[in-house]
Write an enzyme that holds these catalytic residues in place. Sequence first.
Site, short mmCIF file in Angstrom:
data_model
loop_
_atom_site.label_atom_id
_atom_site.label_comp_id
_atom_site.label_asym_id
_atom_site.label_seq_id
_atom_site.Cartn_x
_atom_site.Cartn_y
_atom_site.Cartn_z
N TYR A 12 2.35 -12.66 8.85
CA TYR A 12 1.87 -13.04 7.52
C TYR A 12 0.77 -12.09 7.05
O TYR A 12 -0.07 -11.67 7.83
CB TYR A 12 1.32 -14.47 7.57
CG TYR A 12 0.81 -14.92 6.23
CD1 TYR A 12 1.69 -15.44 5.29
CD2 TYR A 12 -0.53 -14.80 5.88
CE1 TYR A 12 1.25 -15.83 4.03
CE2 TYR A 12 -0.98 -15.19 4.63
CZ TYR A 12 -0.10 -15.70 3.72
OH TYR A 12 -0.53 -16.09 2.47
N TRP B 198 -1.04 -9.99 3.18
CA TRP B 198 -0.86 -9.40 1.85
C TRP B 198 -0.44 -7.94 1.91
O TRP B 198 -0.03 -7.39 0.88
CB TRP B 198 -2.15 -9.56 1.05
CG TRP B 198 -2.17 -10.83 0.27
CD1 TRP B 198 -2.13 -12.10 0.77
CD2 TRP B 198 -2.20 -10.95 -1.16
NE1 TRP B 198 -2.16 -13.01 -0.26
CE2 TRP B 198 -2.21 -12.33 -1.46
CE3 TRP B 198 -2.26 -10.05 -2.20
CZ2 TRP B 198 -2.25 -12.82 -2.77
CZ3 TRP B 198 -2.30 -10.53 -3.50
CH2 TRP B 198 -2.28 -11.90 -3.77
P1 PGD Z 1 -5.60 -9.22 4.22
O1 PGD Z 1 -7.03 -8.90 4.42
O2 PGD Z 1 -5.03 -9.00 2.86
O3 PGD Z 1 -5.51 -10.77 4.58
O4 PGD Z 1 -4.84 -13.14 4.74
P2 PGD Z 1 -4.23 -11.67 4.92
O5 PGD Z 1 -3.89 -11.49 6.35
O6 PGD Z 1 -3.18 -11.41 3.91
O7 PGD Z 1 -4.73 -8.50 5.31
C1 PGD Z 1 -3.79 -7.53 5.04
C2 PGD Z 1 -3.81 -6.48 6.12
O8 PGD Z 1 -2.76 -5.56 5.86
C3 PGD Z 1 -5.10 -5.65 6.18
O9 PGD Z 1 -5.57 -5.58 7.50
C4 PGD Z 1 -4.65 -4.26 5.70
O10 PGD Z 1 -5.38 -3.20 6.26
C5 PGD Z 1 -3.21 -4.24 6.15
N1 PGD Z 1 -2.37 -3.27 5.44
C6 PGD Z 1 -2.47 -2.89 4.15
N2 PGD Z 1 -1.49 -1.98 3.88
C7 PGD Z 1 -0.77 -1.80 5.02
C8 PGD Z 1 0.37 -1.00 5.36
O11 PGD Z 1 0.95 -0.30 4.54
N3 PGD Z 1 0.82 -1.08 6.62
C9 PGD Z 1 0.23 -1.88 7.53
N4 PGD Z 1 0.77 -1.91 8.75
N5 PGD Z 1 -0.84 -2.65 7.24
C10 PGD Z 1 -1.32 -2.61 5.99
C11 PGD Z 1 -5.01 -13.72 3.50
C12 PGD Z 1 -4.99 -15.25 3.63
O12 PGD Z 1 -6.25 -15.72 4.13
C13 PGD Z 1 -4.70 -15.91 2.35
S1 PGD Z 1 -3.39 -15.29 1.39
C14 PGD Z 1 -5.35 -17.01 1.93
S2 PGD Z 1 -5.11 -17.65 0.35
C15 PGD Z 1 -6.23 -17.77 2.82
N6 PGD Z 1 -7.42 -18.22 2.22
C16 PGD Z 1 -8.40 -18.74 2.98
C17 PGD Z 1 -9.41 -19.62 2.50
O13 PGD Z 1 -9.43 -19.99 1.31
N7 PGD Z 1 -10.36 -20.04 3.36
C18 PGD Z 1 -10.36 -19.70 4.66
N8 PGD Z 1 -11.32 -20.17 5.46
N9 PGD Z 1 -9.41 -18.88 5.14
C19 PGD Z 1 -8.44 -18.40 4.37
N10 PGD Z 1 -7.49 -17.56 4.91
C20 PGD Z 1 -6.31 -17.15 4.20
#
Ligand code: PGD
Length: 759
Positions: A110, A112
Amino acid sequence: MSSSGIPHSSHWGAFHATPDGEGLRVTPHPDDPAPSSLLQNVPVAATPTARVLRPHVRRGWWEDGPGPDERRGRDEFLAVGWDELLDRVAADYARVLAEHGPRAVYAGSYGWASAGRFHHSQSQLHRFSNVLGGAVRSTWTYSHGVGEVLMPRIVGSQEPLISPTAWSSVEAHTDLVIAFGGLPAKNSEVASGGISRHEVAGRLRSAKARGAEFVLVSPLRDDLATELDADWLDVVPGTDTALLLAMCHVLLTDGTCDADFLTTHTAGSQEFLHSLRGGDDGIEKTPEWAAEICGIPAGRIRDLARRAVRGRTMVMVSWSVARARFGEQPLWAAVAFAAMIGQIGLPGGGFGHGYASTGGVGKRAGSYPLPTFPQFADPLRVRIPVARISDALLHPGEPYEVDGRHENYPHLRIVHWAGGNPFHHHQDLQRLQRAFRAAETVIVHDPFWTSTARHADVVFAATTTLERDDIGAARYDDRLIAMGRVHAPLGEARDDHAVLADLAGRLGVGDRFTEGRTAQEWVEHLYEEWRSGPASRAGILAPTYAEFVAAGEFALPAEPGEKVMFASFRADPETFPLRTPSGRIELHSSTIAGFGYDDCPGHPVWLAPEEEPDGEFPLRLVANNPATRLHSQLDHGATSQAGKVAGREPVRMHARDAAARGLHDGQVVVLRSRRGSCLGGLVVSDAVREGVVQMSTGSWFDPVAGAAAGVTCGYGNVNVLTRDVGSSRLAQACTGQHATVQVSAFDGVPPRVTIFDQP
Ligand code: PGD
C-alpha cells in the site's frame, strides 16, 4: 525543454522543472490558480540526501539467510551489486513459492507512490506478482477504508467518496455547508495521480460571495479557511456521532424531517427513529444528552439542526472523521441526517464524503478513460484489509471477521513493498517492528532511506519521477502531462519496472512481464493504445505521442453537465433504485444487523471509544495529515523542513493546557501514549480545542535518535502513539486519527535527527 522548463507532475500539482546550476528550479503549471507550496519539496529529490544510491542488503539476511529475525531494523546494511542481489532474491522467491505457494507472499504494497501512469510502483508490483501466480494483496485504503465498505452496504456504491455532487453544484446552489472534519486547504492541494489546477479554495470563495454559509465541526479551527467566516463547533474528537444523532432528534421532535422522502427513498427509518427516541437503550438522543459527550452546548446543536432545514444544505464528512474507532457511525449518522432533511439528489444538497480530503473529490465525474498499464488478473485473489498488516504477520492462520465474512490470515513469509511507507503510515510502529521481524524476507523498493527501507532485508534503489519519462494523468484532472525526464538517475538507481523485469526474467516469466518492451516503449505504447482505442471511442481527438511530448500536455474536453449525486434515484427510485437490498438508502441495514457486530450494529449508534482520557493520558490527540508534505514524502524538502519546530514535528496545544504543564512555545516536548513516545516541537495555539493536541503524520520514524533520548522516536512520527485496531469488524479500517496522550517537557539536549543519514 521549453523556456519554462521540463513538464512534470506530482500528486500535489503539475509543474515545470529546470536544472539550475547545482540544483533544480521548480515552477508551478501556469494555469494553476492556487499552486501548492509542496512543490518546493521537490528539488531535494534531485540531491543525494537520504537517497538509496545503490542496492543494499541487511548483513544478517545476506550472511545467515532468510527467516524471522530480531535484528531487522537494527542490523548493518551492505552495498552489493544489482546482479548478485537479484540472484539471491530470485532464489528466495523460488524457494517460498515452491514450498508454500503464492499465499506466502504479501505484495499488497500500500502507498501513494508517485504520479505517472506507467511507473506506478504498485501497478508494476501487482503485474509482477500476477505473472508469478498471484500474491496476497491488501484491500481498501488507509484514506477512506470505512466508506469503501459501509457506503456500498447503505447506499449501494462508493459514489459519495469517489464522485459526489460536483463542487460547481455546491458553488451555485448550497445555502449551508456543514463540514464535519472541515475542508482543509492542505488536503485539497493533493490528488492521487496529479492535479494541474487547484480549484477548491476558489469554489468555496465564490460560494461564500453568493451568500452560502459555512459551519465547521472540528476540534481544529483551521480545518476551514478563515475567509469563509464559518461558525466553529469545536467538537470533542471522536464524538461527531453523538452530535449528529442529536441533530436528527431535533428534526424528529420539531416535526421538520422530510417524512415523504424517508418513506419513498429510505429503508429502516422506523428502526432508526425509534432508536433516537431511546428505543434501543432507553436514552433519548437529545441535544442535552449529546452536549455532555461532544462538548457543544445543546442550544447550538438545536440551532444548527434548525438552520439545516431552512435552505439547501450539504452535509460533508471528511475522510479523516471516519479514520477512527467506530468510524462507521459518524458517516452513517450523517447520511441519516441528510436523508431526514430530504435533499439528497437535489443540486447542492444531500451529503458527500471527502470533499477537500483530496483536491479531486467533486472536481470531475471522471468519465473519460485514461492510459492504463495492464496488470493481468490476480490468480490468487486473497486479500487482507489494508490496515490489518501487523495482525496478519503476527497471527498467521488465525481467524478474523470483516464485512460479514469469517477469514483466516495467511502465513506471510515474503513481504514485498514498492511505493509505500508503512513505517510512516501504519499505527503502533513498535508493534509493526515486531510484525516485520516475524517475516522471513522483506524486500523494499524506494528512492529514499525511509524507515521502511531500514526495516527491510533487501533495499532496491528506485528512481524518482524526475529520472524517467511518463504520462501524468488522473481521473479527477482535465489534462495529460508529458512528464519528461529531468536528470539522469542518481547513483545506481533503477526504475521499479526494470528491477521487476530482471527479477521476472530470473524466475522464468520475464517475457510475459515485459511483453518485449522497454520502459520507454511501454510509455509510448500506453499512450498510443489509449489514443486510438478508448480515447477515440470516447470522442477525444488526442495528438500522436510525438506531438503530445512536443506540446508537453494535452487538455481533455470538458465533461458534459454538472454532476448531482443520486439525482435520477431521487427523481424515480423505482426505475433507478440504489444497489442496496431494498433499492433505497438504508438507515437500518438488515444485512449489517445480521452480522451481529456489537461494534457496528444495524443502524447508526453512539459507541464511546474504549480509550478515553484518564489521569495518566489526559489529552486527546488528533493525528491528521500534514500541511507541509504529502504523507511522509520528501520530509527532508524545503517546505517540510521550514515547518518544523526545534527541528521536530510541531505539536499544537491550547494555551491553558500548556500553562497547566509549564510548557512554552517552541520547546521540545515528549508525547507519550500506552504504545510509545516521541519528541515534538511545541506550538501554543488557540486554534486547537482545550484538552486536545494535534500532531501531523509523516515525520520519518527515527528510532536511533529516539534511543538517544529515551523515547521511541526522536524526531516526531506520531504513529508510535496511535493504536493498531480496526474501526470495527465491519470495515476493519485504519483508526489512526485519534489516541490519548500526555505531553511533558523534554529535559536535556535533544538528540540529533539521524533518519536522513545514509545508514
Ligand atoms: P507516503 O509517504 O506517500 O505514505 O501512507 P503512504 O505509505 O502512502 O509513501 C509513499 C512512498 O513511496 C514514499 O516512501 C516514497 O518515497 C515512495 N515512492 C515514491 N515514488 C516511488 C517510486 O517511483 N518507486 C518506489 N519504489 N517508491 C516510490 C499514506 C497513508 O497514511 C494514508 S493514504 C492515509 S490517509 C493515512 N492517514 C493517517 C492518519 O490520518 N493518521 C495516522 N495516524 N496515520 C495515517 N496513516 C495513513
